[in-house]
Motif scaffolding. Structure first.
Motif, PDB file in Angstrom:
ATOM      1  N   ALA A 222       0.925  -1.241   0.018  1.00  0.00           N
ATOM      2  CA  ALA A 222      -0.136  -0.058   0.049  1.00  0.00           C
ATOM      3  C   ALA A 222       0.785   1.193   0.005  1.00  0.00           C
ATOM      4  O   ALA A 222       0.415   2.426  -0.539  1.00  0.00           O
ATOM      5  N   LEU A 223       2.044   1.083   0.380  1.00  0.00           N
ATOM      6  CA  LEU A 223       3.109   1.971   0.406  1.00  0.00           C
ATOM      7  C   LEU A 223       3.643   2.762  -1.009  1.00  0.00           C
ATOM      8  O   LEU A 223       3.534   1.987  -2.055  1.00  0.00           O
ATOM      9  N   LYS A 224       3.832   4.109  -1.322  1.00  0.00           N
ATOM     10  CA  LYS A 224       4.324   4.504  -2.071  1.00  0.00           C
ATOM     11  C   LYS A 224       5.815   4.408  -2.182  1.00  0.00           C
ATOM     12  O   LYS A 224       6.603   4.340  -0.895  1.00  0.00           O
ATOM     13  N   VAL A 225       6.375   4.712  -3.327  1.00  0.00           N
ATOM     14  CA  VAL A 225       7.995   4.589  -3.182  1.00  0.00           C
ATOM     15  C   VAL A 225       8.596   5.590  -2.363  1.00  0.00           C
ATOM     16  O   VAL A 225       8.159   6.765  -2.588  1.00  0.00           O
ATOM     17  N   GLY A 226       9.373   5.538  -1.376  1.00  0.00           N
ATOM     18  CA  GLY A 226      10.001   6.467  -0.498  1.00  0.00           C
ATOM     19  C   GLY A 226       9.279   6.658   0.520  1.00  0.00           C
ATOM     20  O   GLY A 226       9.627   7.460   1.792  1.00  0.00           O
ATOM     21  N   GLU A 227       7.972   5.855   0.818  1.00  0.00           N
ATOM     22  CA  GLU A 227       7.119   6.171   2.018  1.00  0.00           C
ATOM     23  C   GLU A 227       7.385   5.097   3.195  1.00  0.00           C
ATOM     24  O   GLU A 227       7.866   4.017   2.770  1.00  0.00           O
ATOM     25  N   ILE A 228       7.399   5.653   4.300  1.00  0.00           N
ATOM     26  CA  ILE A 228       7.542   4.689   5.491  1.00  0.00           C
ATOM     27  C   ILE A 228       6.527   4.505   6.283  1.00  0.00           C
ATOM     28  O   ILE A 228       5.491   5.624   6.584  1.00  0.00           O
ATOM     29  N   SER A 229       6.086   3.396   6.516  1.00  0.00           N
ATOM     30  CA  SER A 229       4.876   3.000   7.322  1.00  0.00           C
ATOM     31  C   SER A 229       4.959   3.250   8.729  1.00  0.00           C
ATOM     32  O   SER A 229       5.861   3.459   9.263  1.00  0.00           O
ATOM     33  N   ALA A 230       3.618   3.444   9.291  1.00  0.00           N
ATOM     34  CA  ALA A 230       3.674   3.209  10.800  1.00  0.00           C
ATOM     35  C   ALA A 230       3.886   1.889  11.427  1.00  0.00           C
ATOM     36  O   ALA A 230       3.861   1.058  10.277  1.00  0.00           O
ATOM     37  N   PRO A 231       4.183   1.923  12.483  1.00  0.00           N
ATOM     38  CA  PRO A 231       4.474   0.396  13.094  1.00  0.00           C
ATOM     39  C   PRO A 231       3.353  -0.672  12.620  1.00  0.00           C
ATOM     40  O   PRO A 231       2.237  -0.405  12.826  1.00  0.00           O
ATOM     41  N   VAL A 232       3.826  -1.844  12.024  1.00  0.00           N
ATOM     42  CA  VAL A 232       2.838  -2.891  11.763  1.00  0.00           C
ATOM     43  C   VAL A 232       3.115  -4.085  12.416  1.00  0.00           C
ATOM     44  O   VAL A 232       4.040  -4.462  12.590  1.00  0.00           O
ATOM     45  N   LYS A 233       2.027  -4.621  13.140  1.00  0.00           N
ATOM     46  CA  LYS A 233       1.900  -5.551  13.964  1.00  0.00           C
ATOM     47  C   LYS A 233       1.813  -6.599  13.174  1.00  0.00           C
ATOM     48  O   LYS A 233       0.965  -7.065  12.304  1.00  0.00           O
ATOM     49  N   THR A 234       2.743  -7.965  13.257  1.00  0.00           N
ATOM     50  CA  THR A 234       2.593  -9.080  12.742  1.00  0.00           C
ATOM     51  C   THR A 234       3.095 -10.145  14.128  1.00  0.00           C
ATOM     52  O   THR A 234       3.397  -9.716  15.244  1.00  0.00           O
ATOM     53  N   GLN A 235       2.916 -11.638  13.748  1.00  0.00           N
ATOM     54  CA  GLN A 235       3.227 -12.436  14.776  1.00  0.00           C
ATOM     55  C   GLN A 235       4.686 -12.162  15.346  1.00  0.00           C
ATOM     56  O   GLN A 235       5.109 -12.822  16.494  1.00  0.00           O
ATOM     57  N   PHE A 236       5.655 -11.698  14.682  1.00  0.00           N
ATOM     58  CA  PHE A 236       7.092 -11.710  14.943  1.00  0.00           C
ATOM     59  C   PHE A 236       7.281 -10.342  15.729  1.00  0.00           C
ATOM     60  O   PHE A 236       8.388 -10.149  16.362  1.00  0.00           O
ATOM     61  N   GLY A 237       6.408  -9.488  15.736  1.00  0.00           N
ATOM     62  CA  GLY A 237       6.591  -8.042  16.324  1.00  0.00           C
ATOM     63  C   GLY A 237       6.164  -7.030  15.664  1.00  0.00           C
ATOM     64  O   GLY A 237       5.074  -7.021  14.823  1.00  0.00           O
ATOM     65  N   TYR A 238       6.860  -5.701  15.726  1.00  0.00           N
ATOM     66  CA  TYR A 238       6.326  -4.388  15.024  1.00  0.00           C
ATOM     67  C   TYR A 238       7.200  -4.289  14.248  1.00  0.00           C
ATOM     68  O   TYR A 238       8.402  -4.094  14.205  1.00  0.00           O
ATOM     69  N   HIS A 239       6.696  -4.048  12.795  1.00  0.00           N
ATOM     70  CA  HIS A 239       7.535  -3.725  11.724  1.00  0.00           C
ATOM     71  C   HIS A 239       7.331  -2.222  11.481  1.00  0.00           C
ATOM     72  O   HIS A 239       6.248  -1.709  11.219  1.00  0.00           O
ATOM     73  N   ILE A 240       8.531  -1.323  10.969  1.00  0.00           N
ATOM     74  CA  ILE A 240       8.485  -0.156  10.464  1.00  0.00           C
ATOM     75  C   ILE A 240       8.948  -0.607   8.917  1.00  0.00           C
ATOM     76  O   ILE A 240      10.199  -1.146   8.694  1.00  0.00           O
ATOM     77  N   ILE A 241       8.391  -0.309   7.729  1.00  0.00           N
ATOM     78  CA  ILE A 241       8.553  -0.704   6.406  1.00  0.00           C
ATOM     79  C   ILE A 241       8.955   0.607   5.698  1.00  0.00           C
ATOM     80  O   ILE A 241       8.017   1.563   5.682  1.00  0.00           O
ATOM     81  N   LYS A 242       9.769   0.654   4.541  1.00  0.00           N
ATOM     82  CA  LYS A 242      10.202   1.731   3.972  1.00  0.00           C
ATOM     83  C   LYS A 242      10.173   1.031   2.485  1.00  0.00           C
ATOM     84  O   LYS A 242      10.955   0.101   2.126  1.00  0.00           O
ATOM     85  N   VAL A 243       9.346   1.442   1.507  1.00  0.00           N
ATOM     86  CA  VAL A 243       9.444   0.918   0.102  1.00  0.00           C
ATOM     87  C   VAL A 243      10.519   1.822  -0.690  1.00  0.00           C
ATOM     88  O   VAL A 243      10.488   3.047  -0.578  1.00  0.00           O
ATOM     89  N   GLU A 244      11.299   1.015  -1.310  1.00  0.00           N
ATOM     90  CA  GLU A 244      12.329   1.848  -2.287  1.00  0.00           C
ATOM     91  C   GLU A 244      12.203   1.761  -3.641  1.00  0.00           C
ATOM     92  O   GLU A 244      12.534   2.428  -4.531  1.00  0.00           O
ATOM     93  N   GLU A 245      11.400   0.755  -4.191  1.00  0.00           N
ATOM     94  CA  GLU A 245      11.321   0.572  -5.418  1.00  0.00           C
ATOM     95  C   GLU A 245       9.757  -0.304  -5.540  1.00  0.00           C
ATOM     96  O   GLU A 245       9.790  -1.248  -4.867  1.00  0.00           O
ATOM     97  N   LYS A 246       9.235  -0.032  -6.994  1.00  0.00           N
ATOM     98  CA  LYS A 246       8.014  -0.961  -7.328  1.00  0.00           C
ATOM     99  C   LYS A 246       8.282  -1.322  -8.818  1.00  0.00           C
ATOM    100  O   LYS A 246       8.371  -0.382  -9.666  1.00  0.00           O
ATOM    101  N   LYS A 247       7.878  -2.698  -9.038  1.00  0.00           N
ATOM    102  CA  LYS A 247       8.185  -2.912 -10.258  1.00  0.00           C
ATOM    103  C   LYS A 247       6.595  -3.434 -10.731  1.00  0.00           C
ATOM    104  O   LYS A 247       6.024  -4.486 -10.214  1.00  0.00           O
ATOM    105  N   PRO A 248       5.891  -2.959 -11.643  1.00  0.00           N
ATOM    106  CA  PRO A 248       4.564  -3.389 -12.112  1.00  0.00           C
ATOM    107  C   PRO A 248       4.747  -4.920 -12.860  1.00  0.00           C
ATOM    108  O   PRO A 248       5.804  -5.350 -13.179  1.00  0.00           O
ATOM    109  N   ALA A 249       3.529  -5.458 -12.639  1.00  0.00           N
ATOM    110  CA  ALA A 249       3.442  -6.778 -13.312  1.00  0.00           C
ATOM    111  C   ALA A 249       3.689  -6.774 -14.796  1.00  0.00           C
ATOM    112  O   ALA A 249       3.254  -5.842 -15.276  1.00  0.00           O
TER     113      ALA A 249
END
Length: 315
Positions: A222-249
């Motif tokens: 859901a992130l745009k290139v260069g965008e950083i997420s709010a903390p995302v909760k998964t079974q492993f803990g909290y992740h902060i994610i940054k997308v650096e590149e997107k390649k379309p199908a």
């Protein structure tokens, strides 16, 4: 059965019979220069060249360009021959289990020779055949949407509600540092608790949908290139994610994969020829497969190491 599955089975068959292609057999013919002798066994130049051709291309090049590698190969032949002679002195070649394994190797070598003579030959593939194959198997040349991302993982110290809240608070503090301009990779090296990516600045590389756990994947795509997420909760803990590149199908055009397609068509033709040959042989030598006996076999799985927490899907 899909083309990819059939091709893998076909390649696996070839790998099985090719394993013995490097087994050392001394040639008794004295038509070429003798490179080495061990008792009654001789290694001549012709046999040496045949054994080199059975090696992977990289090793062939290494032997061709390096005189020392040639000497090492010959030395290896002498060692194997010496050990084999000692084994014969100990009558290991008369051991029932060893005799069975020798027979398997002989069968594999003979199968390889049949394939080389009857199947592994130059089969022409026209552009039209390649085009038809491409149209029927476009999925083979398709690449799904992919993203390249980094993450910082903060794991709770325990499974209590308090531990999870503390992990979330720590992740939020890191997010604030990023909002103020801190370098993502540096903070990942400093704070991330994913040992697989920490030293690489949290780098996850390129990945398609279906590779990561659902919560992580939904947030990342859901992130745009260069965008950083709010903390995302998964079974492993909290992740902060940054997308650096997107390649379309995308689906690679035929002109870019023509040589690959023709090779796949050739393999399919060879596979069909192999199946015809095997069916033909079966008319003379009937085959019986005892499925009940196969089902009763107990095969032990190799020991597996425990997985390190990571946003990839659990197996």
């Amino acid at each position: 059965m899909s083309f990819r599955t059939k091709s893998l089975l076909y390649l696996f068959f070839f790998m099985l019979v090719a394993i013995v292609s490097a087994v050392q057999y001394a040639s008794a013919a004295d038509k070429n220069a003798i490179l080495a002798e061990v008792g009654p066994y001789k290694l001549d130049a012709k046999t040496f060249e045949e054994q080199i051709k059975s090696l992977p291309p990289q090793l062939q090049m290494m032997v061709a360009q390096n005189p020392q590698a040639k000497e090492q190969f010959v030395e290896r032949w002498t060692q194997i021959t010496l050990l084999a002679m000692k084994a014969r002195d100990m009558k290991l070649d008369q051991d029932p289990e060893v005799k069975s394994r020798i027979e398997d190797l002989k069968n594999s070598l003979l199968a390889q020779e049949i394939i080389r003579k009857e199947i592994d030959k130059d089969i022409p593939v026209s552009d039209q055949e390649a085009k038809e194959f491409y149209e029927k198997n476009k999925a083979e040349f398709s690449q799904p949407e992919m993203i390249k991302a980094r993450h910082i993982l903060i794991r709770p110290q325990g499974n209590s509600e308090k531990a999870w809240k503390e992990a979330e608070a720590k992740a939020k503090d890191i997010k604030k540092k990023l909002e103020k301009g801190a370098d993502f990779a540096q903070l990942a090296k400093q704070y991330s608790e994913d040992p697989g990516t920490k030293d690489k600045g949290g780098e996850l590389g390129l990945f398609p949908k279906g590779r990561m756990v659902p919560e992580f994947e939904k947030a990342a795509f859901a992130l745009k290139v260069g965008e950083i997420s709010a903390p995302v909760k998964t079974q492993f803990g909290y992740h902060i994610i940054k997308v650096e590149e997107k390649k379309p199908a995308e689906t690679k055009p035929l002109k870019d994969v023509m040589s690959q397609v023709k090779q796949m068509v050739k393999m399919e033709k060879q596979q069909n020829e192999l199946e015809k040959l095997i069916d033909q042989i079966k008319t003379k030598y009937p085959v019986k497969i005892h499925k009940d006996a196969i089902s009763a076999l107990q095969v032990e799985s190799p020991a597996q190491t425990q997985a390190v927490p990571h946003p990839t899907k659990s197996k």
